[in-house]
Design a protein around this motif. Structure first.
Motif, PDB file in Angstrom:
ATOM      1  N   ASN A   1       0.795  -1.255   0.199  1.00 19.11           N
ATOM      2  CA  ASN A   1       0.045  -0.058  -0.058  1.00 19.11           C
ATOM      3  C   ASN A   1       0.911   1.202   0.025  1.00 19.11           C
ATOM      4  N   SER A   2       2.049   1.152  -0.105  1.00 19.43           N
ATOM      5  CA  SER A   2       2.970   2.167   0.218  1.00 19.43           C
ATOM      6  C   SER A   2       2.701   3.496  -0.957  1.00 19.43           C
ATOM      7  N   ALA A   3       2.380   2.876  -2.211  1.00 20.24           N
ATOM      8  CA  ALA A   3       2.202   4.034  -3.388  1.00 20.24           C
ATOM      9  C   ALA A   3       0.910   4.679  -2.829  1.00 20.24           C
ATOM     10  N   MET A   4      -0.092   3.875  -2.378  1.00 21.40           N
ATOM     11  CA  MET A   4      -1.500   4.610  -2.063  1.00 21.40           C
ATOM     12  C   MET A   4      -1.418   5.491  -0.982  1.00 21.40           C
ATOM     13  N   LYS A   5      -0.696   4.913   0.263  1.00 16.74           N
ATOM     14  CA  LYS A   5      -0.507   5.892   1.195  1.00 16.74           C
ATOM     15  C   LYS A   5       0.025   7.420   0.805  1.00 16.74           C
ATOM     16  N   LYS A   6       0.651   7.391  -0.124  1.00 21.13           N
ATOM     17  CA  LYS A   6       1.405   8.949  -0.510  1.00 21.13           C
ATOM     18  C   LYS A   6       0.072   9.687  -1.413  1.00 21.13           C
ATOM     19  N   LEU A   7      -1.071   9.268  -1.510  1.00 21.94           N
ATOM     20  CA  LEU A   7      -2.136  10.016  -1.895  1.00 21.94           C
ATOM     21  C   LEU A   7      -2.670  11.218  -1.107  1.00 21.94           C
ATOM     22  N   PRO A   8      -3.209  12.118  -1.537  1.00 29.31           N
ATOM     23  CA  PRO A   8      -3.557  13.139  -0.641  1.00 29.31           C
ATOM     24  C   PRO A   8      -4.960  12.530  -0.068  1.00 29.31           C
ATOM     25  N   LEU A   9      -5.162  13.271   0.883  1.00 30.41           N
ATOM     26  CA  LEU A   9      -6.642  13.006   1.594  1.00 30.41           C
ATOM     27  C   LEU A   9      -7.459  13.854   0.673  1.00 30.41           C
ATOM     28  N   PRO A  10      -8.837  13.628   0.552  1.00 35.02           N
ATOM     29  CA  PRO A  10      -9.824  14.748   0.034  1.00 35.02           C
ATOM     30  C   PRO A  10      -9.667  15.923   0.703  1.00 35.02           C
ATOM     31  N   PRO A  11     -10.026  17.096   0.064  1.00 41.11           N
ATOM     32  CA  PRO A  11      -9.902  18.347   0.563  1.00 41.11           C
ATOM     33  C   PRO A  11     -11.216  18.795   1.888  1.00 41.11           C
ATOM     34  N   GLY A  12     -10.792  19.522   2.809  1.00 39.58           N
ATOM     35  CA  GLY A  12     -12.011  19.878   3.577  1.00 39.58           C
ATOM     36  C   GLY A  12     -11.140  19.910   5.258  1.00 39.58           C
ATOM     37  N   THR A  13     -12.145  20.179   6.200  1.00 41.48           N
ATOM     38  CA  THR A  13     -11.592  20.297   7.571  1.00 41.48           C
ATOM     39  C   THR A  13     -12.110  19.061   8.145  1.00 41.48           C
ATOM     40  N   ILE A  14     -11.539  18.840   9.335  1.00 36.97           N
ATOM     41  CA  ILE A  14     -11.853  17.796  10.237  1.00 36.97           C
ATOM     42  C   ILE A  14     -12.319  18.150  11.396  1.00 36.97           C
TER      43      ILE A  14
ATOM     44  N   GLY B   1     -17.134  11.378  16.223  1.00 33.09           N
ATOM     45  CA  GLY B   1     -16.013  10.648  16.604  1.00 33.09           C
ATOM     46  C   GLY B   1     -15.480   9.827  15.317  1.00 33.09           C
ATOM     47  N   CYS B   2     -15.956  10.068  14.362  1.00 34.56           N
ATOM     48  CA  CYS B   2     -15.412   9.180  12.918  1.00 34.56           C
ATOM     49  C   CYS B   2     -14.970  10.095  11.738  1.00 34.56           C
ATOM     50  N   PRO B   3     -13.800   9.884  11.441  1.00 33.85           N
ATOM     51  CA  PRO B   3     -13.422  10.772  10.280  1.00 33.85           C
ATOM     52  C   PRO B   3     -14.330  10.075   9.056  1.00 33.85           C
ATOM     53  N   CYS B   4     -14.859  10.969   8.039  1.00 34.25           N
ATOM     54  CA  CYS B   4     -15.380  10.409   6.898  1.00 34.25           C
ATOM     55  C   CYS B   4     -15.369  11.192   5.949  1.00 34.25           C
ATOM     56  N   VAL B   5     -15.287  10.726   4.495  1.00 36.61           N
ATOM     57  CA  VAL B   5     -15.510  11.303   3.251  1.00 36.61           C
ATOM     58  C   VAL B   5     -16.896  11.404   2.642  1.00 36.61           C
ATOM     59  N   MET B   6     -17.382  12.662   2.436  1.00 37.99           N
ATOM     60  CA  MET B   6     -18.786  12.791   1.706  1.00 37.99           C
ATOM     61  C   MET B   6     -18.668  12.821   0.272  1.00 37.99           C
ATOM     62  N   VAL B   7     -19.380  12.051  -0.310  1.00 38.80           N
ATOM     63  CA  VAL B   7     -19.304  12.396  -1.984  1.00 38.80           C
ATOM     64  C   VAL B   7     -20.730  12.843  -2.377  1.00 38.80           C
ATOM     65  N   SER B   8     -20.728  13.610  -3.287  1.00 38.41           N
ATOM     66  CA  SER B   8     -21.933  14.179  -3.822  1.00 38.41           C
ATOM     67  C   SER B   8     -21.899  14.380  -5.392  1.00 38.41           C
ATOM     68  N   SER B   9     -21.252  13.381  -6.050  1.00 37.82           N
ATOM     69  CA  SER B   9     -21.597  13.161  -7.751  1.00 37.82           C
ATOM     70  C   SER B   9     -22.112  11.827  -7.872  1.00 37.82           C
ATOM     71  N   PRO B  10     -22.814  11.860  -9.053  1.00 34.55           N
ATOM     72  CA  PRO B  10     -23.453  10.390  -9.304  1.00 34.55           C
ATOM     73  C   PRO B  10     -22.451   9.514  -9.664  1.00 34.55           C
TER      74      PRO B  10
ATOM     75  N   TYR C   1     -15.556  22.840  -1.291  1.00 37.83           N
ATOM     76  CA  TYR C   1     -14.369  21.801  -1.454  1.00 37.83           C
ATOM     77  C   TYR C   1     -14.727  21.003  -2.825  1.00 37.83           C
ATOM     78  N   GLY C   2     -16.086  21.040  -3.237  1.00 45.48           N
ATOM     79  CA  GLY C   2     -16.188  20.022  -4.364  1.00 45.48           C
ATOM     80  C   GLY C   2     -17.158  18.980  -3.894  1.00 45.48           C
ATOM     81  N   SER C   3     -17.238  18.024  -4.952  1.00 47.49           N
ATOM     82  CA  SER C   3     -18.016  16.736  -4.855  1.00 47.49           C
ATOM     83  C   SER C   3     -17.482  15.681  -3.944  1.00 47.49           C
ATOM     84  N   ILE C   4     -16.184  15.963  -3.378  1.00 44.40           N
ATOM     85  CA  ILE C   4     -15.690  14.850  -2.356  1.00 44.40           C
ATOM     86  C   ILE C   4     -14.816  15.826  -1.315  1.00 44.40           C
ATOM     87  N   PHE C   5     -15.286  15.483  -0.149  1.00 44.44           N
ATOM     88  CA  PHE C   5     -14.564  16.253   1.016  1.00 44.44           C
ATOM     89  C   PHE C   5     -14.618  15.441   2.230  1.00 44.44           C
TER      90      PHE C   5
END
Ligand code: HEM
Ligand code: NAG
Ligand code: NAG
Length: 459
Positions: free
Chosen positions: A27-40, A77-86, A67-71
């Motif tokens: 997973n090391s390649a994937m770990k380098k990817l950025p998290l979606p934008p937004g505040t925690i 108490g849970c980190p989460c990602v919200m998505v809003s595009s088809p 932030y767009g359609s993914i943030f």
């Protein structure tokens, strides 16, 4: 003894380290990817307070604007990602659904029953889903149209001349339809008992999960046990009679399915839970929208009058021949979007559009944002059933979800709504009482105070 424990300890440690090494190399390649934008937000409390202190849709919409359609955000108490595009909703719910499992708070699972299908994934889930679909597909519910018709007629008669809370009364109607579709003719014998227990159970549903004598949660758990006992009685009576039925209970009890009584009980209670308040709140919104749009009410009434051949009961062909009324239902489901979103949890690190969705994070497809996108539905706040004269594009309109967990009860829901509207519009008039401007959330969006109306028979 001590050496045994140490031995266990070290083998676990070794396994754990191996697991980590394996994971980090793959997973090391994937770990380098950025998290979606937004505040925690603040740790633990996160942005829950913001979400619950205002209309939740304002929260989602302002985040999406920013932030767009993914943030990303943080709720309960849970980190989460919200998505809003088809596209993203399709990714989470349909094409990569195996990477996103359903997730609910543990106290809710305990209350509804851990073996209920919506908590599961994989073989157990698909097996149960098949059994539920068997009882609720058009070929099966065709046969219960006249019984739904009777329930609708009786409900409306009991409201005649009264000031009613629309939502409360629709809950009773939807509950009775659910019981009839689950238990068939046997239902009537147990209706009151089941209703009493179910109403206690639901009162504890949104309470603090503290299991001490006297708390709502404790009473609720007691009612849950009682429900399971009533079901056990129904099951044993049916086994003695040995007749085969096509209702949901019959489907669960089928030879070779090998479900335990507990699995059946959890799923029966789960289906009642999924069926009642959802359908009742949609019906409440329809009564409101029809009341506010006289020309649409007129068109629906005329369509329904053309169907009623005197006092005969409705049949399946009638139901399939109500295009105007059906579009009113579709548009209500869009505008009201009673299930604003659903919850999943990433079962491993997932890449989406160059972003990392880390394992264990919650993922929320925001149905309401999609249904209220001006790019997809022009002038989205306007109630306009004619927009459904053209079929919506895939994954732009998902009132019943999509993919592996999509609503298996959608045909029954539409059937019971159409039947009620038939009798309501052809035989009754109603007026809304008191202010109707605000919306309450709990957890479904509902008109203020459950929409009090005064209803009387047309003369
Ligand atoms: C208008 C009323 C209804 C609406 C808007 C609705 C909506 C939904 C949605 C959006 C889902 C998917 C949730 C997700 O993917 O996380 C769902 C699932 C479900 N619904 Fe409905 N529903 C309605 C009525 C009913 C009825 C009448 C029944 C039963 C007869 C029912 C039974 C279920 C069940 C069992 C599931 C779980 C399916 C699974 O996990 O595989 N629903 N519903
Ligand atoms: C209610 O609380 C008591 C005390 O904690 C506990 O013994 C009992 O099992 C609870 N009832 C249920 C149905 O969980
Ligand atoms: C569900 O997803 C499939 C695959 O993308 C699509 O063909 C279908 O139209 C979608 N259903 C809805 C209700 O959008």
């Amino acid at each position: 003894m001590v050496s045994l424990i140490l031995c266990f300890f070290f083998s676990f440690l070794a396994l754990f380290l191996l697991h980590r090494m394996f994971k980090s190399s793959s997973n090391s390649a994937m770990k380098k990817l950025p998290l979606p934008p937004g505040t925690i937000g603040w740790p633990y409390i996160g942005e829950t307070f913001q979400l619950y202190s205002q209309n939740p849709n304002v929260f989602f919409t302002s985040k999406q604007k920013r932030y767009g359609s993914i943030f990303k955000t943080h709720i309960l108490g849970c980190p989460c990602v919200m998505v809003s595009s088809p596209e993203a909703a399709k990714f989470v719910l349909v094409t990569k659904s195996h990477l996103f499992k359903p997730t609910f708070p543990a106290s809710k699972e305990r209350m509804l029953g851990r073996q209920a299908l919506f908590f599961h994934q994989g073989d157990y889930h698909s097996k149960l889903r098949k059994l539920v679909l068997r009882a609720f597909m058009p070929e099966a519910i065709k046969n219960i149209v006249s019984q739904v018709d009777n329930l609708a007629v009786h409900s409306l008669q009991s409201w005649d001349g009264q000031l009613i809370n629309t939502f409360q009364e629709m809950k009773t109607y939807a509950f009775n339809v659910a019981l009839m579709s689950i238990f068939g003719k046997d239902e009537i014998l147990y209706r009151e008992e089941l209703k009493r227990c179910y109403y206690v159970l639901e009162r504890g549903y949104n309470s603090m999960p503290i299991n001490l004598p006297g708390t709502l949660f404790n009473k609720s758990m007691k009612a849950r046990k009682e429900l399971a006992q009533i079901l056990a009685r129904i099951l044993s009576t049916r086994r003695q009679r040995k007749e085969e039925t096509t209702d949901l209970l019959g489907s669960f009890m089928g030879d070779g399915e090998g479900l335990t009584d507990e699995q059946i009980a959890d799923n029966v209670i789960g289906v009642i839970f999924a069926a009642r308040d959802t359908t009742a709140s949609v019906l409440t919104w329809i009564v409101k929208y029809l009341g506010e749009n006289p020309s649409i009410l007129q068109a629906v009434t005329e369509e329904q009058q053309s169907i009623s051949g005197g006092d005969k009961l409705l049949n399946w062909a009638d139901i399939k021949n109500m295009p105007i009324t059906s579009r009113v239902i579709q548009e209500t489901l869009r505008v009201a979007s009673i299930l604003s979103f659903t919850f999943r949890e990433a079962v491993e690190d997932v890449e989406y559009e160059g972003y990392l969705i880390p394992k264990g994070w919650k993922v929320l497809p925001l149905f309401r944002n999609i249904h209220h996108s001006a790019d997809i539905f022009p002038d989205p706040e306007k109630f306009d059933p004619s927009r459904f004269e053209v079929a919506p594009k895939p994954n732009t309109y998902m009132p019943f979800g999509n993919g592996t967990h999509a609503c298996p009860g959608n045909e029954l829901a539409k059937l019971e709504i159409l039947v009620l509207l038939h009798h309501l519009t052809t035989k009754y008039r109603w007026s809304m009482v008191g202010p109707q401007t605000s919306i309450q959330y709990g957890p479904f969006a509902l008109p203020q105070n459950g929409l009090p109306i005064r209803l009387s028979r047309k003369t």
